[in-house]
Design a protein around this motif. Structure first.
Motif, PDB file in Angstrom:
ATOM      1  N   ALA A   1      65.764  37.125  68.791  1.00 42.53           N
ATOM      2  CA  ALA A   1      65.548  35.687  68.891  1.00 42.53           C
ATOM      3  C   ALA A   1      66.821  35.007  69.389  1.00 42.53           C
ATOM      4  CB  ALA A   1      65.141  35.124  67.533  1.00 42.53           C
ATOM      5  N   LEU A   2      67.954  35.485  68.863  1.00 42.71           N
ATOM      6  CA  LEU A   2      69.243  34.923  69.262  1.00 42.71           C
ATOM      7  C   LEU A   2      69.492  35.167  70.753  1.00 42.71           C
ATOM      8  CD1 LEU A   2      72.038  33.712  68.421  1.00 42.71           C
ATOM      9  CD2 LEU A   2      72.801  36.062  68.100  1.00 42.71           C
ATOM     10  N   VAL A   3      69.301  36.416  71.186  1.00 44.50           N
ATOM     11  CA  VAL A   3      69.556  36.777  72.589  1.00 44.50           C
ATOM     12  C   VAL A   3      68.661  35.961  73.517  1.00 44.50           C
ATOM     13  CG1 VAL A   3      69.396  38.649  74.278  1.00 44.50           C
ATOM     14  CG2 VAL A   3      70.312  39.105  71.989  1.00 44.50           C
ATOM     15  N   MET A   4      67.369  35.919  73.191  1.00 40.48           N
ATOM     16  CA  MET A   4      66.414  35.254  74.082  1.00 40.48           C
ATOM     17  C   MET A   4      66.689  33.743  74.140  1.00 40.48           C
ATOM     18  SD  MET A   4      64.869  37.683  75.316  1.00 40.48           S
ATOM     19  CE  MET A   4      64.690  39.432  74.990  1.00 40.48           C
ATOM     20  N   ARG A   5      67.247  33.220  73.045  1.00 39.81           N
ATOM     21  CA  ARG A   5      67.462  31.785  73.013  1.00 39.81           C
ATOM     22  C   ARG A   5      68.690  31.357  73.826  1.00 39.81           C
ATOM     23  NH1 ARG A   5      68.999  28.792  67.567  1.00 39.81           N
ATOM     24  NH2 ARG A   5      70.200  27.144  68.564  1.00 39.81           N
ATOM     25  N   ILE A   6      69.797  32.107  73.715  1.00 36.71           N
ATOM     26  CA  ILE A   6      71.021  31.588  74.337  1.00 36.71           C
ATOM     27  C   ILE A   6      71.405  32.263  75.650  1.00 36.71           C
ATOM     28  CG2 ILE A   6      71.954  30.830  72.112  1.00 36.71           C
ATOM     29  CD1 ILE A   6      73.846  33.200  72.172  1.00 36.71           C
ATOM     30  N   CYS A   7      70.888  33.469  75.928  1.00 35.35           N
ATOM     31  CA  CYS A   7      71.376  34.191  77.114  1.00 35.35           C
ATOM     32  C   CYS A   7      70.701  33.693  78.383  1.00 35.35           C
ATOM     33  CB  CYS A   7      71.156  35.693  76.968  1.00 35.35           C
ATOM     34  SG  CYS A   7      72.209  36.421  75.709  1.00 35.35           S
TER      35      CYS A   7
END
Lengths: 257, 293
Positions: free
Chosen positions: A213-219
């Motif tokens: 979720a973190l990767v998909m949100r900020i990258c």
């Protein structure tokens, strides 16, 4: 020209091919996620870039310069700093001291003038202290600045690790699983923090992370590794729809664990 | 054991020398994980260098002292670079043998160049004892105590407040991470040997201030310094200094108590140390290594 160009990276440990012809780039002002199942080779990529490993084949160029010619202590002077999956802080030093060691590479004075305490050295140490302090402020660590790093809660130690890497004024920041071991609230905070760090430092970020979720949100872009091979490279949306990625994460026969 | 304030005062003065040598041992042990058995003989050699400048060349005491310490620093740096670094990755026993080799080399050098006849070493701390009430301390003892405390304080300030000191501590705590911060860890090891040799050299000169200078002068001091370093916990510079003072006091009290006497003072001091280590195996200030299982 991309800031970081990784080309055809291959490295074997004994009979195991840890990386098999991996190529990708990180541009200026980029935030790239590097993901993949356990053992896919993500941390190995970091260890090659930071010169802890020497690859059997392939090249790593950082703004045109061949990084593989540098020694580990030279990488940070080129502008590449990293954090560690398993914390590698200086446990018996204070938080402030940890971050000051992070500024080591940007000081100009050499050992001998520093030992003599020349005035410009004192001025420089003062500037480095100010820089360290502003990073502590950014990461909300001023309250623990004088405490011994090894005794702090895990989530705080992870922020110290990031602060220390940031202290070297990097152009490329390698974050190795910063969300690992954090609770959901801390992960939420981490996402904001990474974005804030980019505003503060203008550094590009290469992020190894399991927390999708973190990767998909900020990258902006995501590179996917599986068994040492790159299987996908694209925007978070593209990568999420990629059948090879889905297969790698769920297993081709979709076995339940 | 008869509790005697006067003996404690004398013990503290001598103990400050043990503390300084123990500090030198700990500086090297922390960064390289080995005990430098040659620490005492290197110190003796540097003390002879100081003697040559001060007595033979008639240099003012403190200039000769400074030159001798600078020489000691370069000697330490050179030894690390030339003799220790090639065996850095060898088994620890090999490195220990190398330091034992250095022990005999420097012992023979001192003996060969300056002969075995004990030499008086000048002291800037002249005059009689200073009395406070019915207690007293001789000026040489007081001078040595203050000087070694100053030397040790300088070392602590260096590690605490300077960038290089910080980088040296970082190299000791986590060499890999330190390298990735841009610290030249090999150079820090060289510096560590240099500093240790300089502190040892200062302790050598202070020893010569109190007893006569001869090639085997540091033999006894080194044994007590080992004890002090172990008592303090081997990894702790503060522990080394405190350990040195404690050992000095123990030795002094044991030597003058009526039922122990000077012949048995050494074993008694060591018995006490063993007892302390039975209760705290890591030493008074040592850290026990905790590893995740």
């Amino acid at each position: 020209m991309a800031l970081l160009e990784v080309q055809e990276l291959t490295i074997r440990f004994g009979g195991i091919v840890a990386l098999d012809g991996v190529s990708f780039t990180v541009g200026e002002d980029d935030l790239v996620g590097l993901i993949g199942p356990n053992g896919a080779g993500k941390t190995t990529v970091f260890n090659v870039i930071s010169r802890l490993y020497t690859p059997d084949r392939g090249s790593v160029r950082f703004s045109g310069h061949d990084l593989l010619k540098d020694r580990p202590a030279g990488i940070v002077r080129r502008g590449v700093a990293r954090t560690f999956q398993n914390l590698q802080l200086f446990p018996h030093m204070t938080v402030m001291e940890n971050v000051l060691v992070g500024t080591h590479s940007i000081g100009k004075s050499d050992v001998f003038s520093a030992a003599l305490g020349l005035p410009q050295v004192v001025g420089e140490e003062h500037r480095l202290h100010e820089r360290a302090w502003s990073i502590l402020e950014l990461l909300n660590l001023t309250g623990v600045a004088r405490l011994v790093a090894g005794a702090l809660p895990y989530g705080v130690q992870k922020r110290v690790d990031i602060a220390r890497a940031l202290a070297s004024r990097p152009r490329l920041l390698l974050l190795d699983e910063p969300a690992a071991g954090l609770n959901p609230a801390e992960v939420e905070h981490l996402a904001e923090l990474i974005l804030e760090i980019r505003r503060f430092s203008n550094a590009s970020v290469l992020l190894v992370e399991h927390h999708m979720a973190l990767v998909m949100r900020i990258c902006q872009r995501v590179v996917v590794l599986d068994f040492g091979k790159k299987i996908a490279d694209g925007t978070p949306q593209e990568v999420q729809r990629d059948p090879a990625v889905i297969a790698a994460y769920l297993g081709e026969t979709a076995e339940a664990h | 054991m008869h509790f005697d304030v006067q003996q404690i005062i004398n013990g503290i003065a001598v103990g400050s020398i043990y503390g300084a040598v123990a500090l030198a041992l700990v500086l090297i042990f922390r960064s390289t994980g080995i005990i430098n058995f040659a620490q005492g003989e290197m110190a003796t050699f540097c003390t002879y260098i100081g003697w040559t400048f001060i007595v033979a060349d008639r240099m003012p005491y403190w200039i000769g002292f400074t030159v001798a310490l600078a020489f000691a620093f370069l000697l330490g740096v050179g030894i690390e670079r030339v003799v220790i670094r090639p065996v850095e990755r060898a088994p620890e026993l090999a490195v220990v043998i190398v330091t034992l080799g250095l022990f005999t080399i420097f012992n023979s050098l001192s003996l060969g160049v300056w002969q075995s006849l004990p030499k008086p070493f000048p002291t800037p701390f002249k005059g009689g004892a200073i009395h406070v009430g019915n207690l007293f301390i001789s000026r040489p003892h007081l001078g040595v105590l203050i000087s070694s405390l100053v030397v040790m304080a300088l070392i602590f300030a260096f590690f605490r407040f300077t960038k290089v000191g910080l980088a040296m501590r970082a190299s000791t705590l986590n060499p890999t991470a330190a390298r990735l911060m841009g610290v030249n860890v090999d150079r820090m090891l060289m510096l560590g040997w240099g500093l240790a040799a300089a502190v040892g050299g200062a302790a050598g000169i202070f020893t010569a201030n109190l007893i006569l200078l001869d090639p085997n002068m540091m033999g006894g001091v080194l044994i007590y310094a080992f004890a002090a370093a172990v008592l303090g916990g081997l990894t702790s510079p503060v522990g080394a200094v405190v350990g040195g003072l404690l050992v000095g006091v123990l030795e002094s009290l044991a030597g003058t108590s009526s039922f122990i006497g000077s012949d048995l003072k050494t074993p008694v001091a060591f018995v006490v140390i063993v007892l302390v280590l039975l209760i705290r195996p890591a030493g008074l200030f040592g850290r026990t290594r905790v590893s995740r299982v």
